[in-house]
Each structure stands twice: as C-alpha cells, then as structure tokens.
Design a protein around this motif. Structure first.
Motif, short mmCIF file in Angstrom:
data_model
loop_
_atom_site.label_atom_id
_atom_site.label_comp_id
_atom_site.label_asym_id
_atom_site.label_seq_id
_atom_site.Cartn_x
_atom_site.Cartn_y
_atom_site.Cartn_z
N SER A 47 1.86 1.14 -36.50
CA SER A 47 1.62 -0.23 -36.06
C SER A 47 2.39 -0.46 -34.78
O SER A 47 3.19 0.37 -34.34
CB SER A 47 2.05 -1.24 -37.15
OG SER A 47 3.47 -1.21 -37.29
N PHE A 48 2.19 -1.64 -34.16
CA PHE A 48 2.96 -1.98 -32.98
C PHE A 48 4.46 -1.98 -33.29
O PHE A 48 5.27 -1.52 -32.49
CB PHE A 48 2.54 -3.35 -32.45
CG PHE A 48 1.21 -3.35 -31.74
CD1 PHE A 48 1.09 -2.83 -30.47
CD2 PHE A 48 0.09 -3.88 -32.35
CE1 PHE A 48 -0.13 -2.84 -29.81
CE2 PHE A 48 -1.14 -3.90 -31.70
CZ PHE A 48 -1.24 -3.37 -30.42
N TYR A 71 0.44 5.05 -33.23
CA TYR A 71 0.99 4.23 -32.14
C TYR A 71 2.20 4.92 -31.51
O TYR A 71 3.07 5.46 -32.21
CB TYR A 71 1.45 2.86 -32.68
CG TYR A 71 0.33 1.91 -33.05
CD1 TYR A 71 -0.06 0.90 -32.18
CD2 TYR A 71 -0.32 2.03 -34.28
CE1 TYR A 71 -1.08 0.01 -32.53
CE2 TYR A 71 -1.33 1.15 -34.63
CZ TYR A 71 -1.71 0.15 -33.75
OH TYR A 71 -2.71 -0.71 -34.10
N SER A 73 4.91 4.19 -27.82
CA SER A 73 5.24 3.26 -26.74
C SER A 73 6.00 4.00 -25.65
O SER A 73 6.71 4.98 -25.92
CB SER A 73 6.10 2.09 -27.26
OG SER A 73 7.38 2.54 -27.68
N TYR A 107 -1.85 -1.11 -24.51
CA TYR A 107 -1.48 -2.53 -24.55
C TYR A 107 -0.15 -2.70 -23.82
O TYR A 107 0.70 -1.81 -23.83
CB TYR A 107 -1.34 -3.02 -25.99
CG TYR A 107 -2.59 -2.91 -26.81
CD1 TYR A 107 -3.41 -4.00 -27.02
CD2 TYR A 107 -2.95 -1.68 -27.40
CE1 TYR A 107 -4.57 -3.89 -27.79
CE2 TYR A 107 -4.10 -1.57 -28.17
CZ TYR A 107 -4.90 -2.67 -28.36
OH TYR A 107 -6.05 -2.56 -29.11
N ARG A 111 1.25 -7.20 -25.97
CA ARG A 111 0.16 -6.70 -26.81
C ARG A 111 -1.21 -7.14 -26.30
O ARG A 111 -2.13 -7.37 -27.07
CB ARG A 111 0.36 -7.12 -28.27
CG ARG A 111 1.69 -6.61 -28.85
CD ARG A 111 1.83 -6.95 -30.31
NE ARG A 111 3.17 -6.59 -30.78
CZ ARG A 111 3.61 -6.80 -32.02
NH1 ARG A 111 2.80 -7.36 -32.91
NH2 ARG A 111 4.84 -6.44 -32.36
N ARG A 112 -1.31 -7.25 -24.98
CA ARG A 112 -2.60 -7.51 -24.36
C ARG A 112 -3.21 -6.16 -23.98
O ARG A 112 -2.57 -5.34 -23.33
CB ARG A 112 -2.44 -8.38 -23.11
CG ARG A 112 -1.74 -9.70 -23.35
CD ARG A 112 -1.52 -10.46 -22.05
NE ARG A 112 -0.71 -9.69 -21.10
CZ ARG A 112 -0.34 -10.13 -19.90
NH1 ARG A 112 -0.74 -11.32 -19.50
NH2 ARG A 112 0.40 -9.37 -19.11
N ARG A 113 -4.44 -5.95 -24.39
CA ARG A 113 -5.08 -4.67 -24.06
C ARG A 113 -5.33 -4.58 -22.56
O ARG A 113 -5.86 -5.50 -21.96
CB ARG A 113 -6.40 -4.51 -24.82
CG ARG A 113 -6.97 -3.10 -24.72
CD ARG A 113 -8.19 -2.93 -25.61
NE ARG A 113 -9.32 -3.69 -25.07
CZ ARG A 113 -10.15 -3.22 -24.14
NH1 ARG A 113 -9.97 -2.00 -23.64
NH2 ARG A 113 -11.15 -3.96 -23.71
N TYR A 157 4.80 -0.28 -22.85
CA TYR A 157 3.36 -0.16 -23.05
C TYR A 157 3.11 0.60 -24.35
O TYR A 157 3.82 1.56 -24.67
CB TYR A 157 2.69 0.55 -21.87
CG TYR A 157 2.54 -0.35 -20.68
CD1 TYR A 157 1.33 -0.98 -20.41
CD2 TYR A 157 3.62 -0.62 -19.85
CE1 TYR A 157 1.20 -1.85 -19.34
CE2 TYR A 157 3.50 -1.49 -18.78
CZ TYR A 157 2.29 -2.10 -18.53
OH TYR A 157 2.17 -2.97 -17.47
N TYR A 158 2.12 0.15 -25.10
CA TYR A 158 1.77 0.75 -26.37
C TYR A 158 0.47 1.54 -26.24
O TYR A 158 -0.47 1.10 -25.57
CB TYR A 158 1.57 -0.32 -27.45
CG TYR A 158 2.81 -1.13 -27.77
CD1 TYR A 158 3.74 -0.67 -28.70
CD2 TYR A 158 3.04 -2.35 -27.15
CE1 TYR A 158 4.87 -1.41 -28.99
CE2 TYR A 158 4.16 -3.10 -27.44
CZ TYR A 158 5.08 -2.64 -28.37
OH TYR A 158 6.20 -3.37 -28.65
N ARG A 160 -2.52 3.26 -28.65
CA ARG A 160 -3.09 3.39 -30.00
C ARG A 160 -4.20 4.43 -29.97
O ARG A 160 -5.10 4.37 -29.16
CB ARG A 160 -3.64 2.05 -30.49
CG ARG A 160 -4.18 2.13 -31.93
CD ARG A 160 -4.65 0.78 -32.42
NE ARG A 160 -5.86 0.35 -31.74
CZ ARG A 160 -6.41 -0.86 -31.90
NH1 ARG A 160 -5.82 -1.75 -32.70
NH2 ARG A 160 -7.52 -1.17 -31.28
N THR A 207 10.82 0.53 -29.99
CA THR A 207 10.49 0.33 -28.59
C THR A 207 11.64 0.75 -27.72
O THR A 207 12.79 0.82 -28.15
CB THR A 207 10.15 -1.15 -28.31
OG1 THR A 207 11.27 -1.96 -28.67
CG2 THR A 207 8.94 -1.59 -29.10
#
Length: 256
Positions: A47-48, A71, A73, A107, A111-113, A157-158, A160, A207
């Motif tokens: 998950s994030f 996930y 980062s 993201y 958490r904005r794609r 940055y994430y 997925r 993170t």
C-alpha cells in the motif's frame, strides 16, 4: 610584441576561468554515489503507507503473487526527469491459462497520479511470454507550481505495479519483479522562480525522509550566470588592453 603578449595572456586567463567554472559545474551537479552503494531492497510494500523506499539508480527486487499490488517509493528533486522501469518474470507457460496485462502507475507525495510523457506504461503479453517490461518517464520536476496544478514537484514519488487483466485461474501464481528509478538532469533551463517551503514527503512508514537530496534554491543557472559575468569582465579588460596602446609617448626624431 607587447600587444601580442598581452593578447596571449588575456586568452590564457579566459581559458583558465572557463575551465575552472565548467569543472565546478560538473562537481556541483554530480550525483552522490554513497546511496547507490547501499544494498537494494528485496521486498515491496502492499500500500502507499507501507511502500518500500528505494534510492534512485537502485535496482530493487521482490517476489510476489499474481494479483498483488506492489508499492515502492523514491525521491525526485527539481530539474530531474524521472524514469521508472519495471520487469516481471512470469510463471512458466504450462502453468498459465491465458494472456496477462501488467501496468505501473506513478504518484506524487500527495498521491496524485502523474502522467507519463512516454514509455510503455501498460503491456499485454501472450500466454507463452516469459517476462514483461514496463517503463514510465515523468515530466520534469518543477521547483514550484500553482496549488491547483498537477505538476510534478520535489518530494517522494510512489510506484505501483500490478496485473490488470488475466484469467481467474492465474491469480496467486508466483512472480519475480524488479524495479529501478533514475533521472536525467534537465539543467537550469527548466528552473522557475519560486520554491516549495518543503518537499512533498509524507511522514508515513517506508517513505524517504527530507534530507540533502532536496537542493532548495540552487540551480545550475547560478553557475552559468557567474560564467557569463566572468567572461564579460575578461572581454572588457581584454578590449581595453588591446586598444590603449603601449602607453609610451611617441618618439620624436632629433632636430638637426
């Protein structure tokens, strides 16, 4: 002869200044290799909040089951254009029941794609394929942006990775994955006036902390501005040297 020697000294000084500044430029923007020497992670988050933190230029690996959401980062700073590459080693063809479609999404810290400029972000592979490769190149990270915009900003940055299409009978089959993030430095040409008060680095488990990868106000434009000022000063001094003459009064022939 004196004017020739002055000209030579002037161009020698200009060349020395240019060499010194360009050398300093390379040293200022060189990447720190200490982080890349660390051992890369061998697992992924689900998950994030549990995303596994990696550094740029590290190749992380993870074993998972088909259908899992994986996930990671990584940090990206202003002026960088990140590219994320992922590879999935698929089970043997005899164990699968049809084609599969895999996808990576990136993201930002909110958490904005983020959209991909180019790269194969999603790919369908045949039932007999042994692996699938994916890539996503983001837009250049900006130092500052309007609150309503979706521009990439400095921070975490994430990534997925997951399968988005497959036969139900293939859920749970084991896969091996690898992922790597690296960036191209786009230089001072992409710098903007303004900066964030702090990078977008959420204080959640897994993170990357806000450390010295965030350069703040610094861009390579400062170096090229200084270089231009030095060359302009040398040109002014050289022009004055070449046009003022030797400084001696003219010789007067003796009178008879």
């Amino acid at each position: 002869m004196r004017r020739t020697r002055r000209t030579r000294r002037f161009f020698a000084a200009a060349a020395l200044a240019l060499t010194a500044l360009t050398t300093f430029t390379g040293a200022a923007v060189a990447d720190d290799d200490d982080d890349s020497a660390e051992k890369a992670p061998t697992e992924a988050g689900t998950s994030f909040r549990t995303a596994t933190a990696i550094e740029q230029d590290q190749k992380a690996t993870a074993s998972a089951s088909t259908g899992d959401y994986l996930y990671w980062s990584f940090p990206a700073d202003q002026g960088e254009r990140p590219t994320v590459r992922a590879t999935v080693e698929l089970p043997g063809a005899q164990a699968r029941h049809g084609a599969q479609t895999w996808r990576i999404d990136v993201y930002d810290g909110l958490r904005r794609r983020q959209s991909c400029m180019y790269g194969m972000q999603a790919r369908a592979v045949a039932a007999d394929a042994g692996r699938v490769g994916l890539a996503c190149t983001l837009r250049t990270v900006r130092a500052w942006s309007e609150p309503w915009a979706n521009d990439p900003l400095p921070g975490t940055y994430y990534v997925r990775l997951t399968v988005t299409g497959l036969a139900d009978a293939d859920l749970g089959l084991p896969v091996s994955t690898s992922i790597e993030a690296n960036s191209k430095d786009m230089g001072g040409a992409t710098a903007v006036d303004g900066s964030l008060s702090a990078p977008l680095v959420p204080g959640t488990a897994g993170t990357t902390d806000d450390h010295d990868w965030s350069s703040g106000w610094w861009t390579s434009r400062w170096l090229w501005t200084a270089l231009g000022a030095v060359l302009a000063a040398l040109a002014a001094i050289g022009g004055h040297t070449l046009t003022r003459g030797s400084g001696r009064p003219p010789r007067v022939p003796p009178t008879m």
